[in-house]
Motif scaffolding. Structure first.
Motif, short mmCIF file in Angstrom:
data_model
loop_
_atom_site.label_atom_id
_atom_site.label_comp_id
_atom_site.label_asym_id
_atom_site.label_seq_id
_atom_site.Cartn_x
_atom_site.Cartn_y
_atom_site.Cartn_z
N PRO A 1 1.74 -9.91 9.26
CA PRO A 1 1.64 -8.53 8.74
C PRO A 1 2.54 -8.26 7.54
N ALA A 2 3.77 -8.76 7.57
CA ALA A 2 4.69 -8.49 6.46
C ALA A 2 4.23 -9.20 5.19
N LEU A 3 3.80 -10.44 5.32
CA LEU A 3 3.31 -11.18 4.15
C LEU A 3 2.09 -10.51 3.54
N ARG A 4 1.20 -10.08 4.40
CA ARG A 4 -0.02 -9.45 3.90
C ARG A 4 0.29 -8.11 3.22
N ARG A 5 1.28 -7.39 3.73
CA ARG A 5 1.67 -6.13 3.09
C ARG A 5 2.27 -6.40 1.72
N VAL A 6 3.12 -7.42 1.64
CA VAL A 6 3.71 -7.77 0.35
C VAL A 6 2.62 -8.20 -0.63
#
Length: 212
Positions: free
Chosen positions: A127-132
């Motif tokens: 989730p964090a990678l995709r948000r970035v």
């Protein structure tokens, strides 16, 4: 992610080194016990901060996540946060390394192609990678293109080498594995992750037998 980061709850002191004389002396044993408790508290605090950071990044992205936000989300004083990390860059660098180690833990004991597939899918869906990737592509590009000596890259290569060695493959193939996984950070390919893992596992060389 799960929020269970490597180091959380681990004892940073080798109790096997404490002999009968230490226990009998009382003073040194209590001193060492205090150090262990302090170490555990620091590890728990660090884990809480990283857990808060990854949640905030997944929700807001890196630009809208401040040091104050991280401290508040972790329920920790801002001054304590600065005892662990001087700035957001240090938080994010530690988070990258922690997430890599977390994925590596999930891959231990799996067959090579399964381990590769699990790691790739975790990166594809993080989730964090995709948000970035959505909010700050330049930051994602900087992450993928980080210096090869950065802690995250070192952790990734070490983990890949361990998985390769455990499967009887040449650990020197770790660089190829890491580069392949990095491509999933930059361009998720969840639909074909398993096929790619099978192909990569098939071409990684076996470990050479030691010669006398």
């Amino acid at each position: 992610m799960t929020g269970e980061y490597p180091g959380a709850g681990e004892l940073p002191f080798d109790w096997s080194a404490v002999g009968p004389a230490d226990v009998a002396s009382g003073g040194r044993a209590r001193f060492r016990g205090t150090r262990v408790r302090a170490g555990n508290a620091m590890a728990r605090t660090r884990a809480s901060l990283l857990d808060a950071a990854v949640r905030l990044i997944a929700e807001r992205g890196t630009r809208r996540t401040s040091m104050t936000d991280i401290a508040q989300a972790a329920g920790i004083a801002k001054g304590t946060l600065y005892n662990h990390f001087r700035n957001k860059d240090e938080v994010f660098a530690a988070l990258v390394e922690a997430e890599i180690l977390l994925i590596a833990d999930e891959c231990r004991g799996l067959a090579l192609e399964d381990a590769l597939a699990v790691a790739a899918i975790r990166l594809d869906t993080h989730p964090a990678l995709r948000r970035v990737a959505d909010d700050d592509p330049a930051a994602l590009a900087a992450l993928v293109g980080a210096d090869a000596g950065a802690a995250g890259w070192r952790a990734a290569r070490s983990a890949a080498a361990d998985v390769l060695a455990a499967s009887g493959r040449d650990p020197r193939g770790a660089e190829l594995v890491v580069r392949w996984l990095a491509s999933h950070v930059a361009a998720p390919d969840g639909d074909d992750a398993e096929a790619g893992a099978r192909l990569l596992a098939a071409v990684l060389p076996l470990r050479a037998l030691a010669t006398v």
